[in-house]
Design an enzyme around this catalytic site. Sequence first.
Site, PDB file in Angstrom:
ATOM      1  N   ALA A   1      47.629  43.742  34.870  1.00 19.24           N
ATOM      2  CA  ALA A   1      47.409  44.890  35.752  1.00 19.24           C
ATOM      3  C   ALA A   1      47.905  46.208  35.169  1.00 19.24           C
ATOM      4  O   ALA A   1      47.918  47.215  35.867  1.00 19.24           O
ATOM      5  CB  ALA A   1      48.085  44.626  37.089  1.00 19.24           C
TER       6      ALA A   1
ATOM      7  N   ASN B   1      54.879  40.312  37.774  1.00 20.57           N
ATOM      8  CA  ASN B   1      54.101  40.022  36.562  1.00 20.57           C
ATOM      9  C   ASN B   1      54.086  41.220  35.623  1.00 20.57           C
ATOM     10  O   ASN B   1      54.284  41.074  34.409  1.00 20.57           O
ATOM     11  CB  ASN B   1      52.673  39.647  36.937  1.00 20.57           C
ATOM     12  CG  ASN B   1      52.589  38.251  37.521  1.00 20.57           C
ATOM     13  OD1 ASN B   1      53.213  37.324  37.001  1.00 20.57           O
ATOM     14  ND2 ASN B   1      51.852  38.082  38.595  1.00 20.57           N
TER      15      ASN B   1
ATOM     16  N   HIS C   1      51.087  51.662  39.282  1.00 22.60           N
ATOM     17  CA  HIS C   1      52.169  51.425  38.315  1.00 22.60           C
ATOM     18  C   HIS C   1      52.324  52.666  37.452  1.00 22.60           C
ATOM     19  O   HIS C   1      51.346  53.141  36.861  1.00 22.60           O
ATOM     20  CB  HIS C   1      51.842  50.243  37.401  1.00 22.60           C
ATOM     21  CG  HIS C   1      51.616  48.961  38.134  1.00 22.60           C
ATOM     22  ND1 HIS C   1      52.631  48.272  38.765  1.00 22.60           N
ATOM     23  CD2 HIS C   1      50.481  48.243  38.354  1.00 22.60           C
ATOM     24  CE1 HIS C   1      52.136  47.183  39.333  1.00 22.60           C
ATOM     25  NE2 HIS C   1      50.839  47.146  39.103  1.00 22.60           N
TER      26      HIS C   1
HETATM   27  N1  LIG Z   1      49.683  39.304  34.688  1.00 24.53           N
HETATM   28  C1  LIG Z   1      49.282  40.105  35.669  1.00 24.53           C
HETATM   29  O1  LIG Z   1      49.325  41.336  35.582  1.00 24.53           O
HETATM   30  C2  LIG Z   1      48.735  39.474  36.923  1.00 24.53           C
HETATM   31  C3  LIG Z   1      48.005  40.260  37.814  1.00 24.53           C
HETATM   32  C4  LIG Z   1      47.473  39.662  38.939  1.00 24.53           C
HETATM   33  C5  LIG Z   1      47.701  38.314  39.211  1.00 24.53           C
HETATM   34  N2  LIG Z   1      48.458  37.575  38.347  1.00 24.53           N
HETATM   35  C6  LIG Z   1      48.752  36.158  38.643  1.00 24.53           C
HETATM   36  O2  LIG Z   1      47.635  35.337  38.364  1.00 24.53           O
HETATM   37  C7  LIG Z   1      47.701  34.150  39.159  1.00 24.53           C
HETATM   38  C8  LIG Z   1      46.317  33.864  39.780  1.00 24.53           C
HETATM   39  O3  LIG Z   1      45.892  34.954  40.597  1.00 24.53           O
HETATM   40  P1  LIG Z   1      44.629  34.788  41.594  1.00 24.53           P
HETATM   41  O4  LIG Z   1      44.384  36.103  42.219  1.00 24.53           O
HETATM   42  O5  LIG Z   1      43.519  34.093  40.886  1.00 24.53           O
HETATM   43  O6  LIG Z   1      45.264  33.771  42.687  1.00 24.53           O
HETATM   44  P2  LIG Z   1      44.490  32.870  43.761  1.00 24.53           P
HETATM   45  O7  LIG Z   1      45.518  32.554  44.814  1.00 24.53           O
HETATM   46  O8  LIG Z   1      43.206  33.499  44.183  1.00 24.53           O
HETATM   47  O9  LIG Z   1      44.125  31.522  42.965  1.00 24.53           O
HETATM   48  C9  LIG Z   1      45.090  30.598  42.500  1.00 24.53           C
HETATM   49  C10 LIG Z   1      44.472  29.205  42.418  1.00 24.53           C
HETATM   50  O10 LIG Z   1      45.403  28.351  41.761  1.00 24.53           O
HETATM   51  C11 LIG Z   1      45.583  27.157  42.529  1.00 24.53           C
HETATM   52  N3  LIG Z   1      46.958  26.690  42.313  1.00 24.53           N
HETATM   53  C12 LIG Z   1      48.102  27.225  42.800  1.00 24.53           C
HETATM   54  N4  LIG Z   1      49.170  26.518  42.354  1.00 24.53           N
HETATM   55  C13 LIG Z   1      48.677  25.537  41.571  1.00 24.53           C
HETATM   56  C14 LIG Z   1      49.282  24.496  40.815  1.00 24.53           C
HETATM   57  N5  LIG Z   1      50.614  24.319  40.785  1.00 24.53           N
HETATM   58  N6  LIG Z   1      48.489  23.672  40.100  1.00 24.53           N
HETATM   59  C15 LIG Z   1      47.127  23.849  40.113  1.00 24.53           C
HETATM   60  N7  LIG Z   1      46.509  24.815  40.815  1.00 24.53           N
HETATM   61  C16 LIG Z   1      47.270  25.626  41.544  1.00 24.53           C
HETATM   62  C17 LIG Z   1      45.276  27.541  43.975  1.00 24.53           C
HETATM   63  O11 LIG Z   1      44.864  26.419  44.736  1.00 24.53           O
HETATM   64  C18 LIG Z   1      44.161  28.570  43.788  1.00 24.53           C
HETATM   65  O12 LIG Z   1      42.894  27.964  43.758  1.00 24.53           O
HETATM   66  C19 LIG Z   1      48.816  34.407  40.215  1.00 24.53           C
HETATM   67  O13 LIG Z   1      50.001  33.721  39.836  1.00 24.53           O
HETATM   68  C20 LIG Z   1      49.044  35.902  40.118  1.00 24.53           C
HETATM   69  O14 LIG Z   1      50.369  36.280  40.436  1.00 24.53           O
HETATM   70  C21 LIG Z   1      48.950  38.127  37.218  1.00 24.53           C
END
Ligand SMILES: NC(=O)c1ccc[n+]([C@@H]2O[C@H](COP(=O)([O-])OP(=O)(O)OC[C@H]3O[C@@H](n4cnc5c(N)ncnc54)[C@H](O)[C@@H]3O)[C@@H](O)[C@H]2O)c1
Length: 252
Positions: free
Chosen positions: A119, A175, A203
Site C-alpha cells: 500500500a 503492514n 500514508h
Molecule cells: N503489504 C501490504 O501493504 C498489504 C496491504 C493490504 C493488505 N495486506 C494483507 O494481505 C492479506 C490479504 O488481504 P485481502 O484483502 O485479500 O484479505 P481477505 O480477507 O479478502 O482474504 C483473505 C483470505 O485468506 C483466507 N485465510 C485467512 N486465514 C487463512 C489461513 N490461516 N489459511 C488459509 N487461508 C486463510 C480467508 O478465508 C480469505 O479467503 C491480509 O493479511 C492483509 O492484511 C497487506
Amino acid sequence: MIHVGLLGCGNIGRIIAKGQDNFKITAVYDTAQEKADAFGKEFSAAAHTDFSAFLSEPCDVIVEAASVAAARSHAKAVLEAGKDIIIMSVGALADEEFRADLIETARKNSVKIHIPSGAVLGLDNIKVGQIARVDKILLKTTKSPASLNRPITEKTQLFGGKAHDCVREFPKNTNVAQSLSLAAGRSIDVELWADPAEDRNMHEIFFEGEFGEIYARIRNVPSPDNPATSYLAALSILSLLRNLDSPLVIGA
Ligand SMILES: NC(=O)c1ccc[n+]([C@@H]2O[C@H](COP(=O)([O-])OP(=O)(O)OC[C@H]3O[C@@H](n4cnc5c(N)ncnc54)[C@H](O)[C@@H]3O)[C@@H](O)[C@H]2O)c1
C-alpha cells in the site's frame, strides 16, 4: 509461464487471478472450503483445504494473501519445499526471531522471500537506510474512524511510537510500517491517526538523512471487495508477478 500457488482466496487473490498473464494460478489453498472450491472452479486451479497437498503441487512460487497467522504458520514450510514465497501479510515479519529463521531457511534452500511494495511506494530507495546515515524516518498513517473501527468524532492520534510496538497494539494496521522498517533496516517511527474528514487510507513518509529529504504522500482507495485493503496493495503484487520473469529489473 510461472506456476503460482495462491494461499488465501480473498480480495487480493481475486485481483491477482483476474490479472493472470505471464503467470498461471495452478493451485489454491484456503481454510474456508467454499472459497477454495469456488475459486478453483472459476479460475481452473486445483483447490485445497489440506496444506500439505497444496504444497506438493508443482508451483514455482507461493503467494500468501491470507493473514499474518497464515504467513507465520506456513512460510517456513514453503521455503523448505524449495519454493519462493511472496508475503502480503508483512506484519508476520515483525517478530525478529521468526524473521531471522525465515531468512536463514530461504538462504539454505536457495529460494527467495519477496515483499511487495503493497500500500506504499518508495521501498526501493528507503533501502538506502541500510547503508547511509538516517536522521529521521517517520510514517504518519491517517484513516477514517470507520476503517479503524473506532467511534471517533474528531481527529485523534491513536498511536505514536516504534513500528514494532505498533504491531502489538494495531496488528491490522502494520503492514506498511513493517514493510518500511524492513526496507530501512530499522524499526521506524509511526503515528496512527483517525480522522473523520479522511475517506481514504493516507500514508505520509518523512525520510531525512545524508542524501537529503524525502516526503511522500499516498492516498489509497479501498479495494472493491475489501475496504480494509488498499487497491494499490493488490495492484502492487500483480505488478510484482508480471515482472518476476522480466530480464529488466526496475527500482529493486
Ligand atoms: N503489504 C501490504 O501493504 C498489504 C496491504 C493490504 C493488505 N495486506 C494483507 O494481505 C492479506 C490479504 O488481504 P485481502 O484483502 O485479500 O484479505 P481477505 O480477507 O479478502 O482474504 C483473505 C483470505 O485468506 C483466507 N485465510 C485467512 N486465514 C487463512 C489461513 N490461516 N489459511 C488459509 N487461508 C486463510 C480467508 O478465508 C480469505 O479467503 C491480509 O493479511 C492483509 O492484511 C497487506
